[in-house]
Scaffold this active site. Structure first.
Site, PDB file in Angstrom:
ATOM      1  N   THR A  56      49.090  50.422  33.226  1.00 16.43           N
ATOM      2  CA  THR A  56      49.510  49.066  32.871  1.00 16.43           C
ATOM      3  C   THR A  56      49.094  48.736  31.442  1.00 16.43           C
ATOM      4  O   THR A  56      48.056  49.204  30.969  1.00 16.43           O
ATOM      5  CB  THR A  56      48.915  48.017  33.848  1.00 16.43           C
ATOM      6  OG1 THR A  56      48.860  46.750  33.183  1.00 16.43           O
ATOM      7  CG2 THR A  56      47.523  48.367  34.289  1.00 16.43           C
ATOM      8  N   SER A  65      40.653  42.467  34.582  1.00  6.89           N
ATOM      9  CA  SER A  65      40.423  42.265  36.025  1.00  6.89           C
ATOM     10  C   SER A  65      39.947  43.594  36.594  1.00  6.89           C
ATOM     11  O   SER A  65      40.076  44.647  35.949  1.00  6.89           O
ATOM     12  CB  SER A  65      41.724  41.854  36.744  1.00  6.89           C
ATOM     13  OG  SER A  65      42.567  42.992  36.914  1.00  6.89           O
ATOM     14  N   TYR A  80      41.316  45.148  39.083  1.00  2.10           N
ATOM     15  CA  TYR A  80      42.513  45.972  39.261  1.00  2.10           C
ATOM     16  C   TYR A  80      42.846  46.731  37.966  1.00  2.10           C
ATOM     17  O   TYR A  80      43.042  47.942  37.978  1.00  2.10           O
ATOM     18  CB  TYR A  80      43.712  45.100  39.694  1.00  2.10           C
ATOM     19  CG  TYR A  80      45.039  45.677  39.244  1.00  2.10           C
ATOM     20  CD1 TYR A  80      45.518  46.867  39.788  1.00  2.10           C
ATOM     21  CD2 TYR A  80      45.787  45.061  38.234  1.00  2.10           C
ATOM     22  CE1 TYR A  80      46.709  47.419  39.335  1.00  2.10           C
ATOM     23  CE2 TYR A  80      46.978  45.609  37.792  1.00  2.10           C
ATOM     24  CZ  TYR A  80      47.431  46.789  38.336  1.00  2.10           C
ATOM     25  OH  TYR A  80      48.602  47.358  37.883  1.00  2.10           O
ATOM     26  N   HIS A  81      42.903  46.000  36.852  1.00  2.85           N
ATOM     27  CA  HIS A  81      43.252  46.663  35.594  1.00  2.85           C
ATOM     28  C   HIS A  81      42.197  47.714  35.221  1.00  2.85           C
ATOM     29  O   HIS A  81      42.512  48.737  34.629  1.00  2.85           O
ATOM     30  CB  HIS A  81      43.416  45.633  34.472  1.00  2.85           C
ATOM     31  CG  HIS A  81      44.632  44.773  34.633  1.00  2.85           C
ATOM     32  ND1 HIS A  81      44.582  43.503  35.160  1.00  2.85           N
ATOM     33  CD2 HIS A  81      45.936  45.007  34.360  1.00  2.85           C
ATOM     34  CE1 HIS A  81      45.813  42.992  35.190  1.00  2.85           C
ATOM     35  NE2 HIS A  81      46.658  43.880  34.720  1.00  2.85           N
ATOM     36  N   LYS A 109      42.863  51.005  36.661  1.00  2.00           N
ATOM     37  CA  LYS A 109      43.890  51.748  35.909  1.00  2.00           C
ATOM     38  C   LYS A 109      43.259  52.481  34.726  1.00  2.00           C
ATOM     39  O   LYS A 109      43.671  53.587  34.369  1.00  2.00           O
ATOM     40  CB  LYS A 109      44.976  50.794  35.408  1.00  2.00           C
ATOM     41  CG  LYS A 109      45.767  50.135  36.508  1.00  2.00           C
ATOM     42  CD  LYS A 109      46.617  51.151  37.234  1.00  2.00           C
ATOM     43  CE  LYS A 109      47.779  50.523  37.939  1.00  2.00           C
ATOM     44  NZ  LYS A 109      48.536  51.475  38.746  1.00  2.00           N
TER      45      LYS A 109
HETATM   46  N1  LIG Z   1      55.376  45.529  39.264  1.00  2.00           N
HETATM   47  C1  LIG Z   1      54.839  45.365  38.073  1.00  2.00           C
HETATM   48  O1  LIG Z   1      55.112  44.399  37.371  1.00  2.00           O
HETATM   49  C2  LIG Z   1      53.891  46.426  37.538  1.00  2.00           C
HETATM   50  C3  LIG Z   1      53.477  46.330  36.208  1.00  2.00           C
HETATM   51  C4  LIG Z   1      52.614  47.307  35.706  1.00  2.00           C
HETATM   52  C5  LIG Z   1      52.185  48.334  36.524  1.00  2.00           C
HETATM   53  N2  LIG Z   1      52.610  48.394  37.817  1.00  2.00           N
HETATM   54  C6  LIG Z   1      52.131  49.505  38.646  1.00  2.00           C
HETATM   55  O2  LIG Z   1      53.222  50.134  39.264  1.00  2.00           O
HETATM   56  C7  LIG Z   1      52.867  50.588  40.585  1.00  2.00           C
HETATM   57  C8  LIG Z   1      53.858  50.025  41.592  1.00  2.00           C
HETATM   58  O3  LIG Z   1      53.808  48.593  41.537  1.00  2.00           O
HETATM   59  P1  LIG Z   1      54.664  47.690  42.505  1.00  2.00           P
HETATM   60  O4  LIG Z   1      54.877  46.395  41.833  1.00  2.00           O
HETATM   61  O5  LIG Z   1      55.824  48.478  43.008  1.00  2.00           O
HETATM   62  O6  LIG Z   1      53.614  47.447  43.682  1.00  2.00           O
HETATM   63  P2  LIG Z   1      53.863  47.460  45.268  1.00  2.00           P
HETATM   64  O7  LIG Z   1      52.585  46.996  45.880  1.00  2.00           O
HETATM   65  O8  LIG Z   1      55.105  46.736  45.628  1.00  2.00           O
HETATM   66  O9  LIG Z   1      54.059  49.009  45.557  1.00  2.00           O
HETATM   67  C9  LIG Z   1      53.008  49.908  45.755  1.00  2.00           C
HETATM   68  C10 LIG Z   1      53.275  50.641  47.057  1.00  2.00           C
HETATM   69  O10 LIG Z   1      52.264  51.635  47.244  1.00  2.00           O
HETATM   70  C11 LIG Z   1      51.858  51.606  48.594  1.00  2.00           C
HETATM   71  N3  LIG Z   1      50.495  52.138  48.658  1.00  2.00           N
HETATM   72  C12 LIG Z   1      49.369  51.606  48.106  1.00  2.00           C
HETATM   73  N4  LIG Z   1      48.317  52.380  48.417  1.00  2.00           N
HETATM   74  C13 LIG Z   1      48.778  53.396  49.175  1.00  2.00           C
HETATM   75  C14 LIG Z   1      48.154  54.506  49.816  1.00  2.00           C
HETATM   76  N5  LIG Z   1      46.828  54.683  49.785  1.00  2.00           N
HETATM   77  N6  LIG Z   1      48.953  55.393  50.486  1.00  2.00           N
HETATM   78  C15 LIG Z   1      50.301  55.204  50.565  1.00  2.00           C
HETATM   79  N7  LIG Z   1      50.936  54.154  49.994  1.00  2.00           N
HETATM   80  C16 LIG Z   1      50.167  53.254  49.314  1.00  2.00           C
HETATM   81  C17 LIG Z   1      51.961  50.150  49.008  1.00  2.00           C
HETATM   82  O11 LIG Z   1      52.063  49.987  50.411  1.00  2.00           O
HETATM   83  C18 LIG Z   1      53.219  49.693  48.263  1.00  2.00           C
HETATM   84  O12 LIG Z   1      54.376  49.834  49.053  1.00  2.00           O
HETATM   85  C19 LIG Z   1      51.441  50.141  40.811  1.00  2.00           C
HETATM   86  O13 LIG Z   1      50.566  51.198  40.525  1.00  2.00           O
HETATM   87  C20 LIG Z   1      51.256  49.029  39.808  1.00  2.00           C
HETATM   88  O14 LIG Z   1      49.917  48.917  39.426  1.00  2.00           O
HETATM   89  C21 LIG Z   1      53.450  47.459  38.342  1.00  2.00           C
END
Ligand SMILES: NC(=O)c1ccc[n+]([C@@H]2O[C@H](COP(=O)([O-])OP(=O)(O)OC[C@H]3O[C@@H](n4cnc5c(N)ncnc54)[C@H](O)[C@@H]3O)[C@@H](O)[C@H]2O)c1
Length: 386
Positions: A144, A179, A181-182, A185
Protein backbone atom coordinates in the site's frame (compact mmCIF):
# COMPACT_ATOMS: atom_id res chain seq x y z
CA UNK A 1 -0.53 -19.06 -17.43
CA UNK A 2 -1.48 -20.87 -14.24
CA UNK A 3 -2.33 -18.07 -11.80
CA UNK A 4 -3.02 -18.52 -8.10
CA UNK A 5 -5.04 -15.77 -6.38
CA UNK A 6 -4.85 -15.58 -2.59
CA UNK A 7 -7.90 -13.73 -1.22
CA UNK A 8 -10.11 -14.48 -4.24
CA UNK A 9 -13.40 -13.69 -2.46
CA UNK A 10 -12.32 -10.10 -1.75
CA UNK A 11 -13.04 -6.74 -3.33
CA UNK A 12 -10.00 -6.99 -5.62
CA UNK A 13 -9.53 -10.76 -5.68
CA UNK A 14 -12.86 -11.68 -7.27
CA UNK A 15 -12.75 -9.18 -10.17
CA UNK A 16 -9.12 -10.17 -10.77
CA UNK A 17 -10.04 -13.86 -10.92
CA UNK A 18 -12.78 -13.19 -13.49
CA UNK A 19 -10.64 -10.85 -15.61
CA UNK A 20 -7.65 -13.22 -15.79
CA UNK A 21 -9.84 -16.27 -16.45
CA UNK A 22 -11.61 -14.34 -19.24
CA UNK A 23 -8.21 -13.74 -20.85
CA UNK A 24 -7.60 -17.46 -21.02
CA UNK A 25 -5.45 -18.01 -17.93
CA UNK A 26 -6.00 -21.00 -15.68
CA UNK A 27 -7.10 -19.47 -12.37
CA UNK A 28 -7.27 -21.00 -8.91
CA UNK A 29 -8.51 -18.79 -6.06
CA UNK A 30 -8.15 -19.33 -2.32
CA UNK A 31 -10.10 -17.67 0.48
CA UNK A 32 -11.15 -18.45 4.06
CA UNK A 33 -13.91 -15.75 4.25
CA UNK A 34 -12.02 -13.82 6.94
CA UNK A 35 -13.31 -10.53 5.53
CA UNK A 36 -16.93 -11.66 5.81
CA UNK A 37 -16.36 -12.89 9.38
CA UNK A 38 -14.72 -9.64 10.56
CA UNK A 39 -17.42 -7.56 8.86
CA UNK A 40 -20.09 -9.54 10.78
CA UNK A 41 -18.22 -9.15 14.05
CA UNK A 42 -17.91 -5.37 13.67
CA UNK A 43 -21.39 -4.81 12.18
CA UNK A 44 -19.79 -3.67 8.93
CA UNK A 45 -21.61 -5.89 6.45
CA UNK A 46 -21.50 -5.03 2.76
CA UNK A 47 -24.37 -3.10 1.16
CA UNK A 48 -25.32 -5.89 -1.25
CA UNK A 49 -25.30 -9.59 -0.52
CA UNK A 50 -22.39 -11.30 -2.27
CA UNK A 51 -22.84 -14.99 -3.10
CA UNK A 52 -20.03 -17.12 -1.67
CA UNK A 53 -16.97 -17.86 -3.78
CA UNK A 54 -18.16 -21.23 -5.06
CA UNK A 55 -21.56 -19.74 -6.03
CA UNK A 56 -19.88 -16.81 -7.77
CA UNK A 57 -17.73 -19.17 -9.81
CA UNK A 58 -20.92 -21.05 -10.81
CA UNK A 59 -22.78 -17.83 -11.72
CA UNK A 60 -19.78 -16.71 -13.82
CA UNK A 61 -19.65 -20.05 -15.65
CA UNK A 62 -23.43 -19.97 -16.24
CA UNK A 63 -23.06 -16.47 -17.75
CA UNK A 64 -20.58 -17.87 -20.27
CA UNK A 65 -17.36 -17.20 -18.34
CA UNK A 66 -14.55 -19.75 -18.12
CA UNK A 67 -14.09 -22.05 -15.13
CA UNK A 68 -12.52 -20.56 -12.00
CA UNK A 69 -11.23 -23.11 -9.51
CA UNK A 70 -11.92 -22.45 -5.83
CA UNK A 71 -10.13 -23.70 -2.72
CA UNK A 72 -11.57 -22.69 0.65
CA UNK A 73 -8.84 -22.58 3.30
CA UNK A 74 -6.53 -20.48 5.41
CA UNK A 75 -3.32 -19.21 3.79
CA UNK A 76 -1.94 -18.72 7.30
CA UNK A 77 -1.97 -22.56 7.51
CA UNK A 78 1.27 -23.65 5.85
CA UNK A 79 0.28 -27.26 5.19
CA UNK A 80 -2.84 -26.14 3.31
CA UNK A 81 -1.10 -23.44 1.26
CA UNK A 82 1.98 -25.49 0.37
CA UNK A 83 -0.23 -28.38 -0.76
CA UNK A 84 -2.23 -26.09 -3.07
CA UNK A 85 0.98 -24.57 -4.48
CA UNK A 86 2.56 -28.02 -4.98
CA UNK A 87 -0.49 -29.36 -6.82
CA UNK A 88 -1.30 -26.29 -8.93
CA UNK A 89 2.29 -25.26 -9.80
CA UNK A 90 1.42 -21.57 -10.34
CA UNK A 91 3.54 -19.44 -12.67
CA UNK A 92 2.26 -16.33 -10.89
CA UNK A 93 0.70 -15.90 -7.44
CA UNK A 94 -1.24 -12.73 -6.64
CA UNK A 95 -1.33 -12.15 -2.91
CA UNK A 96 -4.40 -10.22 -1.70
CA UNK A 97 -5.11 -12.38 1.38
CA UNK A 98 -4.66 -9.93 4.22
CA UNK A 99 -6.75 -8.05 6.77
CA UNK A 100 -6.88 -4.70 4.91
CA UNK A 101 -8.63 -2.28 7.28
CA UNK A 102 -6.58 0.33 9.16
CA UNK A 103 -9.42 1.15 11.61
CA UNK A 104 -10.00 -2.56 12.32
CA UNK A 105 -6.32 -2.96 13.22
CA UNK A 106 -6.62 -0.04 15.67
CA UNK A 107 -9.66 -1.29 17.67
CA UNK A 108 -7.64 -3.04 20.37
CA UNK A 109 -5.20 -5.82 21.23
CA UNK A 110 -7.16 -8.74 19.71
CA UNK A 111 -7.73 -6.98 16.39
CA UNK A 112 -4.13 -5.74 16.20
CA UNK A 113 -2.80 -9.22 16.91
CA UNK A 114 -5.13 -10.84 14.37
CA UNK A 115 -3.99 -8.34 11.73
CA UNK A 116 -0.30 -8.84 12.52
CA UNK A 117 -0.50 -12.64 12.66
CA UNK A 118 -2.70 -13.03 9.62
CA UNK A 119 -0.86 -10.65 7.31
CA UNK A 120 2.65 -11.73 8.19
CA UNK A 121 1.78 -15.43 8.21
CA UNK A 122 0.05 -15.39 4.82
CA UNK A 123 3.05 -13.59 3.32
CA UNK A 124 5.62 -15.79 5.07
CA UNK A 125 3.77 -18.97 4.08
CA UNK A 126 3.48 -17.88 0.45
CA UNK A 127 7.21 -17.14 0.36
CA UNK A 128 8.04 -20.60 1.72
CA UNK A 129 5.43 -22.44 -0.35
CA UNK A 130 6.93 -20.87 -3.49
CA UNK A 131 10.53 -21.53 -2.41
CA UNK A 132 9.80 -25.16 -1.58
CA UNK A 133 7.14 -26.09 -4.15
CA UNK A 134 7.25 -23.74 -7.17
CA UNK A 135 10.50 -21.71 -7.00
CA UNK A 136 10.07 -20.11 -10.42
CA UNK A 137 6.67 -18.60 -9.54
CA UNK A 138 6.45 -14.79 -9.75
CA UNK A 139 4.87 -13.38 -6.56
CA UNK A 140 2.75 -10.27 -7.14
CA UNK A 141 2.11 -8.84 -3.71
CA UNK A 142 -0.33 -6.06 -2.83
CA UNK A 143 1.31 -3.50 -0.61
CA UNK A 144 0.00 0.00 0.00
CA UNK A 145 1.04 3.60 -0.59
CA UNK A 146 0.33 3.97 3.14
CA UNK A 147 3.66 2.23 3.80
CA UNK A 148 5.45 5.47 2.98
CA UNK A 149 3.27 7.71 5.15
CA UNK A 150 3.38 11.41 4.25
CA UNK A 151 7.06 12.48 4.32
CA UNK A 152 8.09 16.05 3.53
CA UNK A 153 10.08 14.82 0.50
CA UNK A 154 8.99 13.32 -2.84
CA UNK A 155 8.08 9.62 -2.60
CA UNK A 156 10.10 7.47 -5.02
CA UNK A 157 9.00 4.08 -6.38
CA UNK A 158 10.18 1.86 -3.58
CA UNK A 159 13.86 2.77 -3.50
CA UNK A 160 16.05 5.76 -2.73
CA UNK A 161 19.74 6.46 -3.35
CA UNK A 162 21.41 7.88 -0.26
CA UNK A 163 24.76 9.65 -0.14
CA UNK A 164 26.40 9.50 3.27
CA UNK A 165 29.90 10.56 4.28
CA UNK A 166 30.99 10.69 0.66
CA UNK A 167 29.63 7.26 -0.36
CA UNK A 168 26.37 6.26 -2.13
CA UNK A 169 24.07 3.23 -1.92
CA UNK A 170 20.47 2.31 -2.81
CA UNK A 171 17.98 1.35 -0.06
CA UNK A 172 14.27 0.74 0.38
CA UNK A 173 12.58 4.15 0.56
CA UNK A 174 11.95 5.04 4.25
CA UNK A 175 8.63 3.76 5.48
CA UNK A 176 6.62 5.22 8.37
CA UNK A 177 3.08 3.88 8.38
CA UNK A 178 0.13 5.50 10.13
CA UNK A 179 -1.70 2.39 11.41
CA UNK A 180 -0.88 -1.13 12.58
CA UNK A 181 -2.38 -2.50 9.35
CA UNK A 182 -0.08 -0.34 7.23
CA UNK A 183 2.83 -1.38 9.45
CA UNK A 184 2.15 -5.05 8.63
CA UNK A 185 2.58 -4.10 4.96
CA UNK A 186 5.97 -2.53 5.76
CA UNK A 187 6.99 -5.75 7.51
CA UNK A 188 5.75 -7.79 4.51
CA UNK A 189 7.97 -5.75 2.20
CA UNK A 190 10.98 -6.38 4.43
CA UNK A 191 10.25 -10.14 4.53
CA UNK A 192 9.96 -10.29 0.74
CA UNK A 193 13.14 -8.25 0.26
CA UNK A 194 15.04 -10.56 2.61
CA UNK A 195 13.97 -13.71 0.71
CA UNK A 196 14.62 -12.06 -2.66
CA UNK A 197 18.20 -11.37 -1.50
CA UNK A 198 18.79 -14.64 0.29
CA UNK A 199 16.92 -17.16 -1.85
CA UNK A 200 16.40 -15.65 -5.29
CA UNK A 201 12.61 -15.21 -5.08
CA UNK A 202 11.02 -13.13 -7.87
CA UNK A 203 8.64 -10.48 -6.53
CA UNK A 204 6.64 -7.45 -7.64
CA UNK A 205 5.39 -5.43 -4.66
CA UNK A 206 2.60 -3.07 -5.70
CA UNK A 207 2.25 0.00 -3.47
CA UNK A 208 -1.42 0.58 -4.13
CA UNK A 209 -3.55 3.55 -3.14
CA UNK A 210 -7.25 3.30 -2.18
CA UNK A 211 -9.32 1.70 -4.95
CA UNK A 212 -12.88 2.74 -5.91
CA UNK A 213 -15.37 1.34 -8.40
CA UNK A 214 -17.98 -1.37 -8.61
CA UNK A 215 -18.00 -2.57 -12.15
CA UNK A 216 -15.65 -4.33 -14.53
CA UNK A 217 -16.23 -5.90 -17.95
CA UNK A 218 -17.14 -9.18 -16.21
CA UNK A 219 -19.49 -7.77 -13.54
CA UNK A 220 -21.61 -6.47 -16.42
CA UNK A 221 -22.52 -10.12 -17.20
CA UNK A 222 -24.58 -10.51 -14.01
CA UNK A 223 -25.09 -8.10 -11.08
CA UNK A 224 -24.41 -10.92 -8.62
CA UNK A 225 -20.79 -10.87 -9.83
CA UNK A 226 -20.17 -7.40 -8.37
CA UNK A 227 -17.40 -7.23 -5.75
CA UNK A 228 -18.06 -6.53 -2.08
CA UNK A 229 -19.11 -2.93 -1.35
CA UNK A 230 -18.53 -1.80 2.23
CA UNK A 231 -19.52 1.73 3.20
CA UNK A 232 -18.95 1.77 6.95
CA UNK A 233 -16.14 3.52 8.83
CA UNK A 234 -14.14 0.29 9.35
CA UNK A 235 -14.13 -1.56 6.02
CA UNK A 236 -15.47 1.15 3.69
CA UNK A 237 -13.06 3.55 2.03
CA UNK A 238 -13.71 7.28 1.98
CA UNK A 239 -15.14 7.23 -1.56
CA UNK A 240 -17.67 4.50 -0.68
CA UNK A 241 -18.67 6.30 2.52
CA UNK A 242 -19.26 9.59 0.74
CA UNK A 243 -21.31 7.99 -2.05
CA UNK A 244 -23.57 6.25 0.44
CA UNK A 245 -23.92 9.37 2.59
CA UNK A 246 -24.91 11.31 -0.54
CA UNK A 247 -27.62 8.75 -1.34
CA UNK A 248 -28.84 8.57 2.26
CA UNK A 249 -29.20 12.36 2.39
CA UNK A 250 -26.84 12.83 5.35
CA UNK A 251 -23.75 15.09 5.41
CA UNK A 252 -20.43 13.73 4.13
CA UNK A 253 -18.11 13.14 7.11
CA UNK A 254 -14.76 14.73 6.28
CA UNK A 255 -12.26 13.82 9.02
CA UNK A 256 -10.65 17.02 10.35
CA UNK A 257 -9.52 19.62 7.83
CA UNK A 258 -9.81 17.23 4.88
CA UNK A 259 -6.42 18.05 3.36
CA UNK A 260 -5.30 14.39 3.71
CA UNK A 261 -4.03 13.57 0.21
CA UNK A 262 -3.55 10.06 -1.20
CA UNK A 263 -3.11 8.36 -4.57
CA UNK A 264 -6.36 6.77 -5.83
CA UNK A 265 -7.23 4.41 -8.67
CA UNK A 266 -10.21 2.81 -10.33
CA UNK A 267 -10.88 -0.92 -9.86
CA UNK A 268 -10.52 -1.37 -13.63
CA UNK A 269 -7.04 0.13 -13.37
CA UNK A 270 -6.08 -2.27 -10.56
CA UNK A 271 -6.92 -5.08 -12.98
CA UNK A 272 -4.72 -3.48 -15.66
CA UNK A 273 -1.84 -3.02 -13.19
CA UNK A 274 -1.91 -6.60 -11.96
CA UNK A 275 -2.15 -7.86 -15.54
CA UNK A 276 0.85 -5.71 -16.56
CA UNK A 277 2.87 -6.99 -13.59
CA UNK A 278 2.15 -10.61 -14.59
CA UNK A 279 2.84 -10.04 -18.28
CA UNK A 280 6.21 -8.45 -17.44
CA UNK A 281 7.67 -10.74 -14.76
CA UNK A 282 10.89 -9.87 -12.96
CA UNK A 283 13.84 -12.21 -12.94
CA UNK A 284 14.90 -14.45 -10.03
CA UNK A 285 16.51 -12.43 -7.24
CA UNK A 286 14.69 -9.20 -8.12
CA UNK A 287 12.23 -7.12 -6.06
CA UNK A 288 10.38 -4.62 -8.26
CA UNK A 289 8.33 -2.01 -6.43
CA UNK A 290 5.71 -0.01 -8.33
CA UNK A 291 3.53 2.78 -6.97
CA UNK A 292 0.01 1.88 -8.05
CA UNK A 293 -2.29 4.89 -8.33
CA UNK A 294 -3.41 7.17 -11.13
CA UNK A 295 -4.13 10.53 -9.44
CA UNK A 296 -3.66 12.21 -6.07
CA UNK A 297 -6.71 13.74 -4.39
CA UNK A 298 -7.45 15.21 -0.98
CA UNK A 299 -10.49 14.19 1.05
CA UNK A 300 -11.93 17.66 0.35
CA UNK A 301 -11.42 17.11 -3.42
CA UNK A 302 -13.35 13.84 -3.21
CA UNK A 303 -16.18 15.45 -1.20
CA UNK A 304 -16.54 18.17 -3.85
CA UNK A 305 -16.57 15.63 -6.68
CA UNK A 306 -19.18 13.48 -4.97
CA UNK A 307 -21.31 16.58 -4.34
CA UNK A 308 -21.10 17.58 -8.01
CA UNK A 309 -21.94 14.04 -9.19
CA UNK A 310 -24.87 13.80 -6.76
CA UNK A 311 -26.24 17.13 -8.00
CA UNK A 312 -26.68 15.52 -11.42
CA UNK A 313 -29.13 13.09 -9.79
CA UNK A 314 -30.85 15.93 -7.90
CA UNK A 315 -29.33 14.80 -4.61
CA UNK A 316 -28.40 17.71 -2.39
CA UNK A 317 -25.21 17.08 -0.42
CA UNK A 318 -23.83 18.85 2.67
CA UNK A 319 -20.25 18.43 3.84
CA UNK A 320 -19.43 18.25 7.58
CA UNK A 321 -15.97 18.34 9.13
CA UNK A 322 -15.98 15.91 12.07
CA UNK A 323 -13.27 15.34 14.72
CA UNK A 324 -10.56 13.20 13.11
CA UNK A 325 -10.47 9.76 14.80
CA UNK A 326 -7.04 9.03 13.23
CA UNK A 327 -3.58 10.36 14.00
CA UNK A 328 -2.53 11.81 10.66
CA UNK A 329 -1.44 15.09 9.07
CA UNK A 330 -4.46 16.97 7.72
CA UNK A 331 -2.51 19.42 5.59
CA UNK A 332 0.76 18.12 4.19
CA UNK A 333 3.21 17.84 1.31
CA UNK A 334 2.51 14.86 -1.00
CA UNK A 335 4.34 14.14 -4.22
CA UNK A 336 4.63 10.39 -4.96
CA UNK A 337 6.06 9.12 -8.27
CA UNK A 338 4.07 6.64 -10.35
CA UNK A 339 5.85 6.33 -13.71
CA UNK A 340 6.64 2.58 -13.54
CA UNK A 341 3.18 1.24 -14.38
CA UNK A 342 2.57 3.99 -16.95
CA UNK A 343 5.80 2.89 -18.70
CA UNK A 344 4.54 -0.70 -18.69
CA UNK A 345 1.39 0.52 -20.52
CA UNK A 346 -1.21 1.50 -17.88
CA UNK A 347 -3.98 3.67 -19.39
CA UNK A 348 -5.58 5.48 -16.44
CA UNK A 349 -9.30 6.11 -16.05
CA UNK A 350 -9.76 8.96 -13.60
CA UNK A 351 -12.32 9.78 -10.89
CA UNK A 352 -14.53 11.96 -13.07
CA UNK A 353 -18.05 13.14 -12.29
CA UNK A 354 -19.27 10.64 -14.90
CA UNK A 355 -17.61 7.76 -13.07
CA UNK A 356 -18.99 8.85 -9.68
CA UNK A 357 -22.46 9.43 -11.14
CA UNK A 358 -22.45 5.92 -12.61
CA UNK A 359 -21.53 4.52 -9.17
CA UNK A 360 -24.31 6.51 -7.52
CA UNK A 361 -26.80 5.11 -10.08
CA UNK A 362 -25.67 1.55 -9.23
CA UNK A 363 -26.14 2.24 -5.52
CA UNK A 364 -29.46 4.12 -5.45
CA UNK A 365 -31.60 0.91 -5.64
CA UNK A 366 -29.97 -0.21 -2.34
CA UNK A 367 -30.85 3.03 -0.48
CA UNK A 368 -33.23 1.20 1.89
CA UNK A 369 -30.42 -1.21 2.95
CA UNK A 370 -28.17 1.58 4.26
CA UNK A 371 -27.54 1.39 8.03
CA UNK A 372 -26.75 4.95 9.14
CA UNK A 373 -25.14 3.79 12.40
CA UNK A 374 -22.25 2.36 10.38
CA UNK A 375 -21.05 5.51 8.68
CA UNK A 376 -19.96 7.67 11.64
CA UNK A 377 -16.44 7.01 12.99
CA UNK A 378 -16.52 4.23 15.59
CA UNK A 379 -12.76 3.59 16.01
CA UNK A 380 -10.32 6.14 17.37
CA UNK A 381 -6.53 5.84 17.03
CA UNK A 382 -6.15 7.04 20.61
CA UNK A 383 -8.81 4.91 22.28
CA UNK A 384 -9.87 1.91 20.16
CA UNK A 385 -13.60 1.35 19.56
CA UNK A 386 -16.19 3.87 20.74
N1 LIG B 1 -8.98 -2.08 -1.70
C1 LIG B 1 -8.09 -1.12 -1.57
O1 LIG B 1 -8.40 0.06 -1.70
C2 LIG B 1 -6.64 -1.48 -1.30
C3 LIG B 1 -5.68 -0.46 -1.35
C4 LIG B 1 -4.35 -0.79 -1.12
C5 LIG B 1 -3.99 -2.09 -0.84
N2 LIG B 1 -4.95 -3.06 -0.80
C6 LIG B 1 -4.53 -4.43 -0.50
O2 LIG B 1 -5.05 -5.30 -1.47
C7 LIG B 1 -5.40 -6.57 -0.88
C8 LIG B 1 -6.85 -6.89 -1.20
O3 LIG B 1 -7.68 -5.86 -0.66
P1 LIG B 1 -9.26 -5.92 -0.76
O4 LIG B 1 -9.76 -4.53 -0.71
O5 LIG B 1 -9.64 -6.82 -1.88
O6 LIG B 1 -9.61 -6.60 0.64
P2 LIG B 1 -10.69 -7.75 0.95
O7 LIG B 1 -10.72 -7.88 2.44
O8 LIG B 1 -11.97 -7.49 0.25
O9 LIG B 1 -10.00 -9.03 0.32
C9 LIG B 1 -9.04 -9.81 0.98
C10 LIG B 1 -9.51 -11.25 0.93
O10 LIG B 1 -8.51 -12.09 1.51
C11 LIG B 1 -9.15 -13.04 2.33
N3 LIG B 1 -8.19 -13.47 3.35
C12 LIG B 1 -7.63 -12.71 4.34
N4 LIG B 1 -6.82 -13.48 5.08
C13 LIG B 1 -6.87 -14.73 4.57
C14 LIG B 1 -6.27 -15.97 4.93
N5 LIG B 1 -5.49 -16.08 6.01
N6 LIG B 1 -6.51 -17.06 4.14
C15 LIG B 1 -7.34 -16.97 3.06
N7 LIG B 1 -7.96 -15.83 2.69
C16 LIG B 1 -7.73 -14.72 3.46
C17 LIG B 1 -10.36 -12.33 2.90
O11 LIG B 1 -11.36 -13.22 3.34
C18 LIG B 1 -10.81 -11.46 1.72
O12 LIG B 1 -11.77 -12.12 0.93
C19 LIG B 1 -5.11 -6.44 0.60
O13 LIG B 1 -3.85 -6.97 0.89
C20 LIG B 1 -5.11 -4.94 0.82
O14 LIG B 1 -4.29 -4.60 1.90
C21 LIG B 1 -6.27 -2.78 -1.02
Amino acid sequence: MRILILGGDGYLGWPTAMALAAEGHEVLTIDNYLRRLLAERTRSQALMRNPDLQERAEIFAAAGGPKIRVAIGDCANYLFLSRVVAEFQPEAAIHYAEQPSAPYSMIGFDEARLTLNNNLNTTFNLIWAVLERAPDCHIVKLGTMGEYGTPKIDIEEGWIEIEHAGRKDKFLFPRQAGSLYHTTKVLDTDLLWFYVRSSGLRVTDLMQGPVYGLSTAETDLDKRLMPNFHYDDIFGTVVNRFLVQAIAGIPLTVYGKGGQTRGYLNLRDTLQCVRLAIQNPVKRGELRILNQFTETLSVNDIALRVRAAAARLDLEVRVDHVANPRKEAEDHYYNPKNSGLLELGLKPSLMTEDVLTAMLRELVPYRHEIDLKKVRPRVSWSGGAR
